[in-house]
Design an enzyme around this catalytic site. Structure first.
Site: not given
Length: 379
Positions: A103, A128, A202, A276, A342
Site C-alpha cells: 500500500r 499492488h 503474491h 497482514d 511476499e
C-alpha cells in the site's frame, strides 16, 4: 536458526522412484483475453518431477506441484484452472504485483519535489500497483529453455505515467527450477525517469495441497524477524518498528499459525482480520538471498523455505477470501485457505523515509530474487 524437525536428505531430490521425470520447459496455449489475445503457459519440470506453471498474463505462478513425504504429488498454490477466474476474480493468486507492491497512503507520493497521484483501488490507498497493475497485464515471453535448470523469462513495458507512476519501466521476470527443488523468481527493472519500484510475487500456498480442503492454520511458521512495521486501521504503517516479543506476531521459533491468529487483544490482528503485516528482516538489501520464512505442513510433511534479498516480508493469511472464488479443484476458497509470504520493500516507503527507500534512477537496476525451496520433513 535452529530447526525443530529433521528434513529428509534430498541430495537426489524427492526420492520416490515413481518421481523420475525428464527435466525441461514446455510452452502451450492456456486461454485468451477479452480482445482475443492468446495467453500461454510455460511448464518447468525438474528431473525429480517437481513442476511449476507460469502464465504470460500477469507473469502469474499458476501452479507448483511437489510431493509429500510418501511421494504423492499435489499442487500447493491457490489459483484457477482457466483464464476466466484470473479475469473475473483475480485475488492476486500467484501474481506478479507492481509497480509498487503493498500500500501507498492516499495514492500519493512526492519525488524530487514533484507530487504524483496514483490510481486508488484499496479504499483510500493504492495497492499492488493500482487498478490495472502488473498482475493484470499481458507479458511477453522472451526466452524459454530446458537443460539442467529450465527457465522462462517474461518481459513487460510499463509506460511513463501508467497508474500514475513516473518513468517508462522495463521489467523482466525470470522463473527457474533446479534439481535441488528450488523455484527461483528474479525480478529486474530499469527506468527512464526517477521513480519508485517494489515488485514481488503474491502466491498463496497451502502445503497440504490446494485440493485438500484444509486451512493453513495447522501449518508451522517461522519468520526470523525481531520487529514488524505496525499499521493503523487503514493498514498503512505508523512509521514505528514494533518488537514481536510478547505479541501474536512472534514467529522467531516455529509456531502453529492458528495458535494466536484470532487474538483480538492485539489491535494489529483486528485491523488485518488475522495476519497482514510486514516483517523486518533487515534494514537494507542483501547481496544474496537470506531466509525470509519457513512453512511446514505436519500432515503431508511438505516444507517450504522462502529466501530473498529484500529487507521485508509481508505475511498475509488470506483473511479476505470469502468463498466467492472457486479454485482449480472446484472448491470455494475461504479465509485461511492459503498463506502469502511476499518479500519486498516496506509498505508506504515512498512517503516514509524512515522506512528506507524505494527509489530507482535511470542507470540503476532494481532486483528482487525470491527462492522457494521445497523439501519434506521426516515423520
Amino acid at each position: 536458526m535452529p530447526r525443530t524437525f529433521a528434513l529428509v536428505a534430498l541430495a537426489l531430490g524427492f526420492a520416490a522412484p515413481t518421481m523420475a521425470a525428464a527435466a525441461g520447459a514446455d510452452r502451450a496455449p492456456f486461454g485468451t483475453l477479452a480482445d482475443g489475445s492468446p495467453v500461454e503457459v510455460v511448464t518447468l519440470t525438474n528431473s525429480h518431477g517437481m513442476r511449476a506453471r507460469i502464465l504470460s498474463y500477469g507473469a502469474i505462478l499458476q501452479g507448483v506441484d511437489v510431493p509429500d513425504r510418501d511421494g504423492k504429488i499435489a499442487d500447493v498454490t491457490l489459483g484457477y484452472a482457466d483464464m476466466r477466474g484470473y479475469l473475473t476474480a483475480p485475488n492476486y493468486f500467484g501474481a506478479t504485483v507492481g509497480r509498487y507492491a503493498n500500500r501507498i497512503k492516499g495514492g500519493r507520493f512526492t519525488l524530487d519535489g514533484k507530487g504524483y497521484t496514483l490510481s486508488l483501488n484499496n479504499k483510500t490507498n493504492a495497492l499492488h500497483g493500482g487498478v490495472k497493475g502488473f498482475d493484470k497485464r499481458p507479458w511477453r515471453i522472451v526466452d524459454v529453455a530446458g537443460g539442467a535448470t529450465p527457465h522462462v523469462t517474461l518481459a513487460y513495458t510499463s509506460a511513463d505515467g501508467e497508474e500514475g507512476y513516473p518513468g517508462e519501466l522495463q521489467v523482466t521476470a525470470t522463473y527457474s527450477l533446479n534439481d535441488s527443488n528450488e523455484l527461483t523468481i528474479e525480478y529486474r527493472a530499469t527506468t527512464t525517469k526517477p521513480t519508485v519500484v517494489n515488485i514481488t510475487n503474491h502466491s498463496f500456498f497451502n502445503l497440504g495441497g490446494e485440493a485438500a480442503q484444509r486451512s493453513i492454520y495447522d501449518a508451522v511458521l517461522t519468520i526470523p524477524a525481531d520487529t514488524t512495521t505496525p499499521v493503523d486501521a487503514t493498514l498503512i504503517p505508523t512509521g514505528s518498528f514494533r518488537p514481536v516479543a510478547g505479541t501474536p506476531f512472534d514467529f522467531r521459533t516455529p509456531t502453529v499459525i492458528g495458535t494466536r491468529i484470532r487474538d483480538a487483544s492485539d489491535p494489529q490482528i483486528v485491523f488485518g482480520q488475522g495476519y497482514d503485516e510486514n516483517y523486518v528482516l533487515a534494514r537494507t538489501l542483501s547481496a544474496t538471498p537470506r531466509l525470509a520464512a519457513r512453512v511446514s505442513d505436519p500432515v503431508s510433511g511438505r516444507t517450504m523455505e522462502i529466501l530473498s534479498n529484500q529487507p521485508g516480508v509481508q505475511l498475509y493469511t488470506g483473511n479476505f477470501l470469502d468463498g466467492t472464488a472457486v479454485g482449480k479443484s472446484g472448491h470455494a476458497y475461504r479465509q485461511g485457505d492459503g498463506i502469502a509470504l511476499e518479500p519486498q520493500i516496506f509498505p508506504d516507503t515512498p512517503n516514509q523515509p524512515a522506512l528506507g527507500s524505494a527509489r530507482l534512477d535511470p542507470g540503476q537496476t532494481y532486483r528482487n530474487v525470491i527462492v522457494y525451496r521445497f523439501s519434506v520433513a521426516a515423520r
